[in-house]
Design an enzyme around this catalytic site. Sequence first.
Site, PDB file in Angstrom:
ATOM      1  CG  ASP A  14     -13.735  37.905  -3.731  1.00  7.86           C
ATOM      2  OD1 ASP A  14     -14.047  36.977  -4.134  1.00  7.86           O
ATOM      3  OD2 ASP A  14     -14.474  38.432  -2.520  1.00  7.86           O
TER       4      ASP A  14
ATOM      5  CG  HIS B  76     -11.486  30.618 -10.834  1.00 12.88           C
ATOM      6  ND1 HIS B  76     -11.401  31.317  -9.818  1.00 12.88           N
ATOM      7  CD2 HIS B  76     -12.222  29.536 -10.672  1.00 12.88           C
ATOM      8  CE1 HIS B  76     -12.531  31.115  -8.980  1.00 12.88           C
ATOM      9  NE2 HIS B  76     -12.848  29.809  -9.246  1.00 12.88           N
TER      10      HIS B  76
ATOM     11  CB  SER C  66      -9.337  29.804   1.707  1.00 11.26           C
ATOM     12  OG  SER C  66     -10.662  29.390   1.549  1.00 11.26           O
TER      13      SER C  66
ATOM     14  CG  LEU D 105       7.940  40.296  -6.114  1.00 13.32           C
ATOM     15  CD1 LEU D 105       7.445  41.430  -5.411  1.00 13.32           C
ATOM     16  CD2 LEU D 105       7.065  39.756  -7.303  1.00 13.32           C
TER      17      LEU D 105
END
Length: 240
Positions: free
Chosen positions: A26, A43, A71, A137
């Site tokens: 955020d 961004h 989201s 990962l």
Amino acid sequence: MVQFTKRSEVKIMEMGVPNHVAIIMDGNGRWAKKRGLPRTLGHREGAASLRKVITHAAKMGIKYLTVYAFSTENWKRSQDEVSALMFLFKTYIKNEEKNIMKNNIRFMVSGRKDNVSPALIKAIENLEEKSKNNTGLTFNIAFNYGGRAEIVDAVNKIIESGVESIDEESFSKYLYNDLPDPELLIRTSGELRISNFLLWQIAYSEIYITDTLWPDFDEAELEKAIENFNKRDRRFGGVK
Ligand code: FPP
């Protein structure tokens, strides 16, 4: 020949690391605003931070990294910002493919496919397929993701499957990706909320909140979060 290990590498080797780290990235908008720049540049800087964090997480031996990139509620943002985020994600996948394959990273996405362009879905699925046998990962991007939507989608899959009863462990198998629960949830930019992220999976996650805005989050910030996590007394509802 004697190989000297850098002090920073010794520190990483000595540090216990959580198996799964989840991050709410955020503060991109505020980072840009503070500099008089458009939000979309925030961004873009955020994507650069993400690159650093993935590489460092892999180096530290973290097995799973889930990040919240878009989201189900982010569609409410301006058309320009939504388009910029979609474009950024597509470019990101294209540019990161080499790095992902070179570093043995398995790439996956959690989220709904509706409203996402066919070209972006294709790019996601191609990289998921290409990297599916990588053993380092696991890098999971929550994209067009909502925690409530994920639970509702799981319940619908269960109904469709016809199974008659379910327990907590079998329920998890119906989530978007069946990954272990995160031990550590990091949120940048100081906001004290969960924002509909991994509602099922974070039941016992330790939460670390930093005022640092996501584009300023780097390798040292990740290590700081993990050092803090290592001091936590995790009881899972029990008593020590
Ligand atoms: C929240 O900051 C951030 C997002 C909604 C997008 C996160 C995207 C990135 C980190 C870029 C990498 C993206 C991809 C797709 C790989 P905010 O815009 O809500 O910031 P604010 O609260 O300061 O306005």
